[in-house]
Design an enzyme around this catalytic site. Sequence first.
Site, PDB file in Angstrom:
ATOM      1  N   HIS A  87      30.542 -59.144 -34.770  1.00 53.52           N
ATOM      2  CA  HIS A  87      30.217 -60.250 -33.861  1.00 53.52           C
ATOM      3  C   HIS A  87      29.080 -59.910 -32.901  1.00 53.52           C
ATOM      4  CE1 HIS A  87      30.785 -64.101 -32.173  1.00 53.52           C
ATOM      5  NE2 HIS A  87      32.076 -64.218 -32.424  1.00 53.52           N
TER       6      HIS A  87
ATOM      7  N   ASP B 223      26.969 -63.905 -35.292  1.00 53.33           N
ATOM      8  CA  ASP B 223      27.996 -64.782 -34.719  1.00 53.33           C
ATOM      9  C   ASP B 223      28.390 -65.845 -35.740  1.00 53.33           C
ATOM     10  OD1 ASP B 223      25.925 -66.638 -34.676  1.00 53.33           O
ATOM     11  OD2 ASP B 223      25.508 -66.341 -32.547  1.00 53.33           O
TER      12      ASP B 223
END
Length: 448
Positions: free
Chosen positions: A421, A425
């Site tokens: 992440h 994303d």
Amino acid sequence: MPEIQMPKLSDTMTEGTLVAWKKKKGDKVSAGEVLAEIETDKATMEWESPEDGTLTEIYVEEGGKVNVGDKIAFIGEEGEEAPKKEDKPEEKKEEKPEAKEEKKSQTETEKPAEAEKKEKETAPPQEEKKGEKRAEPEKKEAAPAAKIDKGDQARVKASPVARRVAAELGIDLAGVKGTGPDGRVTETDVRAAAKSKSAAPQKAAAAAKPPAPSIKAGEGARIQLSGMRKGIAERLVQSLGPVPHFYLTIEIDAGPLMAAREELKSAGEGADAAKITVNDFVLKAAVQAAVKVPRANASFDGDAIVQYADVDLGIAVAIEDGLLTPVIRAAQNKSLREISELVKDLAHRARNKRMKPEEFHGGTFTVSNLGGMGIDSFSAVINPPQGFILAVGKVTKVPVIDDCDQIVVGHRMSITMSCDHRVVDGALGAEYLKELRHLLENPALLLV
């Protein structure tokens, strides 16, 4: 260099296990010729000789573990003698002054002791008139070391060399009987005590009953981790711990892909060993999607995100001891056929321990396909510092509704993207998977 050292065959390797020697002592070897099999924290591979000459000496037997940089063999010219393993020129140079100093110190301290003893033997007889018995003070001073407080090493008479050797071997000087002048403990005394200390447990163990097995109730066996399994375990902890994973899954309509595969088969691919497989299509599509969405082809590096110019594709290959990820460099410049041939070659050499270290280092992302093993879908662990990994399941026949609202037989394939992440994303991951789906559902785009 005729002295051959344990090579650093991976970026995280600190020690290696010498699995097998391919040459024996006295054999002639050439540079580039396979000399040994070495197990690292990532793989077991064949290692080539860096020198021409004769394998004069082997310092590490098969199965032995040594640190990177330690010498394992000696390759010299015919008739040239190899130094013994214990001979370390660097250490000799450093120890000579120290040894001289210790010997000098020992001589200087022992001479006064001898002189003192001589003085006592030739002392004037009037000392006896005072009621003093010469033997008693002498006996008191030369009391056995065992009676001295064990924690007070400084009170034990010992030569500097004996003190150093005792510290190295973990021997308590208070428990060593000295044979030197006035009961002084010498180096010989310390080494004899160390030998007795090591022999005692062995003798006791031989006389005692066999130790209880370490296997717990219900366990069939305990298998020691190989260097490779240890490496895998460490890297997985490094990945799942600090790397924030999240997962995105899509289902691909694999009908067009299967149709393209059938066309290739009818064109002569058949049972040919060089046939293009469904996995080859997936790999090519994964590379093309990374070209279309370059921000996903990246990794996290402290205070920055590194975006790569090339797509270095890692392919997860299962081998007997674990998992390897050979890398196809600059895969964006390779055709579907070239990727297919490279994958087969790398997988074959990985399973036969013929890979070179540089062939499984790096990689900007990895594809792991367990479809051939009957797995419908799964989630894979990212191989740091890569930004994501794709987990590919098998192609399954399922009932689907076509454009005419009719239920027909369809082909579906699940792909899960594990993302770091910090780099990828949700929106970026979705963009990449959208491009991947488009390419796989339109396989003709992968042929141009």
